[in-house]
Design an enzyme around this catalytic site. Sequence first.
Site, PDB file in Angstrom:
ATOM      1  N   LYS A 246      -2.379  33.264  34.556  1.00  0.00           N
ATOM      2  CA  LYS A 246      -1.881  33.645  35.876  1.00  0.00           C
ATOM      3  C   LYS A 246      -2.458  32.740  36.973  1.00  0.00           C
ATOM      4  CE  LYS A 246      -0.623  38.423  35.266  1.00  0.00           C
ATOM      5  NZ  LYS A 246      -1.476  39.153  34.301  1.00  0.00           N
ATOM      6  N   ARG A 247      -3.697  32.353  36.738  1.00  0.00           N
ATOM      7  CA  ARG A 247      -4.399  31.508  37.701  1.00  0.00           C
ATOM      8  C   ARG A 247      -3.605  30.241  38.046  1.00  0.00           C
ATOM      9  NH1 ARG A 247      -8.197  28.304  36.094  1.00  0.00           N
ATOM     10  NH2 ARG A 247      -7.885  29.042  33.971  1.00  0.00           N
TER      11      ARG A 247
END
Length: 472
Positions: A246-247
Amino acid sequence: MTDNLPHVRFAPSPTGELHLGGARTALFNWLFARHHGGQFHVRIEDTDKLRSKPEFTDQILESLTWLGLDWDGPLLHQSHRSGQYKQALQALLKTGHAYRCFCSKDKLELDRKQAAKGHEFMYSGTCRDLSDAQIKIRLNQGQTFTLRLRIPEGETVYDDRIYGKVKVNNREIDDFIIARSDGSPVYNLVVVIDDHTMGISHVIRGDDHISNTPKQILIYQALGYDPPIFAHLPMILGPDKKRLSKRHNAPGIQEFRNAGYPPAALVNYLAMLGWNPDTEQEIFTPEELVAAFRLSQVQKKGAVYDEKKLNWVSSKHLLAMTDDDILAGIRSIDPDWQTERPDGYNRLVIEQMKPRVRSLQGLMEDSTFFYQVPEEYDAKTSRKRWPDSEVNNLVRNYYDHLLVQVEWTAENIEWLLRETATEAIVPASKLIHPVRLALTGSGAGPSLFTLMEILGQEACLQRLKLALEKLP
Ligand code: GLU
């Protein structure tokens, strides 16, 4: 499996939408099945009641369908199969491959804390050899229990189709829990039962599951089933070479769809994330991928997600698409796109713009000048290409020439421009750039004369007049 053809599956957990990693796993399974004429199944792993949502299942299936990854047979939902899991657990208990563990959470927590630092906690085996009488007493006292798998001595070995030989000493695997105290089975157990029931011959999945595989093989053996062949796909990495997460803000499949990437382009790109064909070819249709794909050509090394490369692949696919297919693709994103114009006009626009964009959304955004008078002129281009009244005079001369009733073809429009430039003894480029600026508001775009032919005489004259008024 009875037909000797590969049966594979994609087994998403519906706890979120489909991402690149999941889509790549689905694709490799699909390619493998289609290449060998086998079967590709989809199983929804929805046993986590809290996190699983039917809308995620719908989204995942929609994304698979959009990507063109069609599956065989009905969908299997784990949540519908608790009866089978219970039966298997009872069988394991009966044969002694599983045993009841009455250790309380607190005791286990204490053991975990006391485990030597740097060592993974391993269950000490307190309840491994309880006598029938001891078990009876605990059951009569109403003590709750989990079920643990009795790990035999020896080694667990398997031949991973991508990672090669994997060998684990069973001493490194503790008697892990296969059913929780509420009786619910754990992931490793249900996966084995489902893969066996579905006749899965090859388990192709992300390498985040590699540590589960020896445990699953031990469950296969305890149940008396033959394990399938395993192949663990390499990680997808972000630009920083860390696992894509997600980062990194990598878009989900729905986002790629909304941005107008052709599905075949995304499939082409996903195939490159780990698969190394022994050919220079980089652009493949889905059919070509099916024909060329070999599991043995999948590398172990992590594959880096590179948006630039995706855009390049996508632009090549767009270029190969017919104008009609592109129009249909655009309308699937926005049914109202330029419906006030005849599709004949829209197709001309698409033909001009498709070599210049990487997605359908990009085509929609970058082609607005075909439909609207530019609201402003790019400042940098204005300064460079239309700095003073000398340019204004030149453009005005061209404008006057264009007023003449000539047949409005790219050829005539170009001839008139060159004439105007020659009369003023300046190179044609002195006029081409400011005219483009007047018509599009920017310094780039398709061939000027074709653009003018498509826009038509009236629109060109109107835009030139406006620029003559607004610019120096
Ligand atoms: N449901 C698991 C996941 O989404 C996949 C399990 C498997 O492929 O064995 O990671």
